[in-house]
Design an enzyme around this catalytic site. Sequence first.
Site, PDB file in Angstrom:
ATOM      1  N   ASP A   1       2.718 -15.407  46.829  1.00 36.76           N
ATOM      2  CA  ASP A   1       4.134 -15.162  46.590  1.00 36.76           C
ATOM      3  C   ASP A   1       4.932 -16.395  47.042  1.00 36.76           C
ATOM      4  OD1 ASP A   1       6.791 -14.375  46.774  1.00 36.76           O
ATOM      5  OD2 ASP A   1       6.319 -12.388  47.580  1.00 36.76           O
TER       6      ASP A   1
ATOM      7  N   LYS B   1      14.302 -20.953  35.753  1.00 35.62           N
ATOM      8  CA  LYS B   1      14.799 -19.813  34.984  1.00 35.62           C
ATOM      9  C   LYS B   1      15.748 -18.981  35.851  1.00 35.62           C
ATOM     10  CE  LYS B   1      11.609 -16.751  33.244  1.00 35.62           C
ATOM     11  NZ  LYS B   1      11.367 -16.686  31.819  1.00 35.62           N
TER      12      LYS B   1
ATOM     13  N   TRP C   1       2.674 -23.534  30.609  1.00 33.92           N
ATOM     14  CA  TRP C   1       3.434 -24.740  31.007  1.00 33.92           C
ATOM     15  C   TRP C   1       2.482 -25.771  31.616  1.00 33.92           C
ATOM     16  CZ3 TRP C   1       9.012 -23.679  33.345  1.00 33.92           C
ATOM     17  CH2 TRP C   1       9.784 -23.056  32.369  1.00 33.92           C
TER      18      TRP C   1
ATOM     19  N   ASP D   1       1.323 -18.889  41.569  1.00 29.46           N
ATOM     20  CA  ASP D   1       1.755 -17.593  41.019  1.00 29.46           C
ATOM     21  C   ASP D   1       1.220 -16.470  41.901  1.00 29.46           C
ATOM     22  OD1 ASP D   1       2.858 -16.833  37.876  1.00 29.46           O
ATOM     23  OD2 ASP D   1       2.100 -15.182  39.111  1.00 29.46           O
TER      24      ASP D   1
HETATM   25  C1  LIG Z   1       7.396 -15.578  32.440  1.00 34.19           C
HETATM   26  S1  LIG Z   1       5.980 -15.627  33.434  1.00 34.19           S
HETATM   27  C2  LIG Z   1       5.627 -17.351  33.475  1.00 34.19           C
HETATM   28  C3  LIG Z   1       4.962 -17.905  32.230  1.00 34.19           C
HETATM   29  C4  LIG Z   1       4.429 -19.312  32.449  1.00 34.19           C
HETATM   30  N1  LIG Z   1       5.511 -20.286  32.583  1.00 34.19           N
HETATM   31  C5  LIG Z   1       3.551 -19.767  31.325  1.00 34.19           C
HETATM   32  O1  LIG Z   1       3.882 -20.753  30.695  1.00 34.19           O
HETATM   33  O2  LIG Z   1       2.510 -19.170  31.115  1.00 34.19           O
HETATM   34  C6  LIG Z   1       6.646 -15.328  35.014  1.00 34.19           C
HETATM   35  C7  LIG Z   1       5.654 -15.421  36.159  1.00 34.19           C
HETATM   36  O3  LIG Z   1       6.349 -15.360  37.411  1.00 34.19           O
HETATM   37  C8  LIG Z   1       5.436 -14.828  38.352  1.00 34.19           C
HETATM   38  N2  LIG Z   1       6.101 -14.434  39.598  1.00 34.19           N
HETATM   39  C9  LIG Z   1       6.985 -13.417  39.798  1.00 34.19           C
HETATM   40  N3  LIG Z   1       7.366 -13.368  41.081  1.00 34.19           N
HETATM   41  C10 LIG Z   1       6.721 -14.373  41.737  1.00 34.19           C
HETATM   42  C11 LIG Z   1       6.718 -14.849  43.077  1.00 34.19           C
HETATM   43  N4  LIG Z   1       7.457 -14.246  44.041  1.00 34.19           N
HETATM   44  N5  LIG Z   1       5.942 -15.909  43.410  1.00 34.19           N
HETATM   45  C12 LIG Z   1       5.184 -16.505  42.449  1.00 34.19           C
HETATM   46  N6  LIG Z   1       5.155 -16.115  41.155  1.00 34.19           N
HETATM   47  C13 LIG Z   1       5.908 -15.062  40.798  1.00 34.19           C
HETATM   48  C14 LIG Z   1       4.832 -13.663  37.590  1.00 34.19           C
HETATM   49  O4  LIG Z   1       3.633 -13.236  38.185  1.00 34.19           O
HETATM   50  C15 LIG Z   1       4.634 -14.265  36.190  1.00 34.19           C
HETATM   51  O5  LIG Z   1       3.339 -14.765  36.020  1.00 34.19           O
END
Ligand SMILES: C[S@@+](CC[C@H](N)C(=O)[O-])C[C@H]1O[C@@H](n2cnc3c(N)ncnc32)[C@H](O)[C@@H]1O
Length: 205
Positions: free
Chosen positions: A100, A163, A68, A84
């Site tokens: 986080d 999402k 993105w 992330d």
């Molecule tokens: C579906 S992937 C995102 C893909 C991204 N939009 C792309 O285009 O490459 C979901 C992401 O959410 C992150 N994630 C999950 N929990 C999180 C949190 N509490 N804080 C930050 N990131 C988090 C995961 O590490 C993962 O990289």
Amino acid sequence: MVKFKKKSLSGSSKRWIQRHHNDDLVLKAKSLNFRSRAVFKLEEINKKIKFLNKKDNILDLGASPGSWSQFLVKKGFKNILAVDILNMQGISGVTFILGDFTDEKIQEKIKEKFNRIDTIISDIAVNTTGNKSLDSFKTNSITLDVLNFANETLSSGGNILCKYFNGELDKDIIEYVKSKFSKSKIIKPKSSRQDSKEMYIYCCK
Ligand SMILES: C[S@@+](CC[C@H](N)C(=O)[O-])C[C@H]1O[C@@H](n2cnc3c(N)ncnc32)[C@H](O)[C@@H]1O
């Protein structure tokens, strides 16, 4: 003449078509040097609702591996802050915070880097465990945190796209959005697996 009855596709045929379409998107993303097929969801949603504005300060949450953010850079966006819990390979023009999002210290860091947030895009999803209701509960709890943060920090007229999953807490998300934002729209992009519970909600302050 023999007439064939028009039959709807069976579940397994639908799944085969969906898998095939998914593989096509993975290959297409690779061929265009994007790190993930997720890029096509953002592209498709923006084509539909045109919410991304070049002058905006954009916060990309759950940004890793980075498609993105790559998309935004490619389109000429200049002020991008990505966050992330997993590391992200650097992208020129994107500032990255590792951490986080639900941690208050990380939220403070975001506010320090951006004195104004115009648009938030969140693709945050926790690692799936196979237990669908637990997975949607965990991701949707973070989505509620993201919406709350957006409500507190977005500039007037600001946008958020995030999402969520159909399932646990989805009604809380929709209620929250209706009570706090002036406009909202639920979107299921074609590039999102049709057999997944993944959805996106767009809201405007
Ligand atoms: C579906 S992937 C995102 C893909 C991204 N939009 C792309 O285009 O490459 C979901 C992401 O959410 C992150 N994630 C999950 N929990 C999180 C949190 N509490 N804080 C930050 N990131 C988090 C995961 O590490 C993962 O990289």
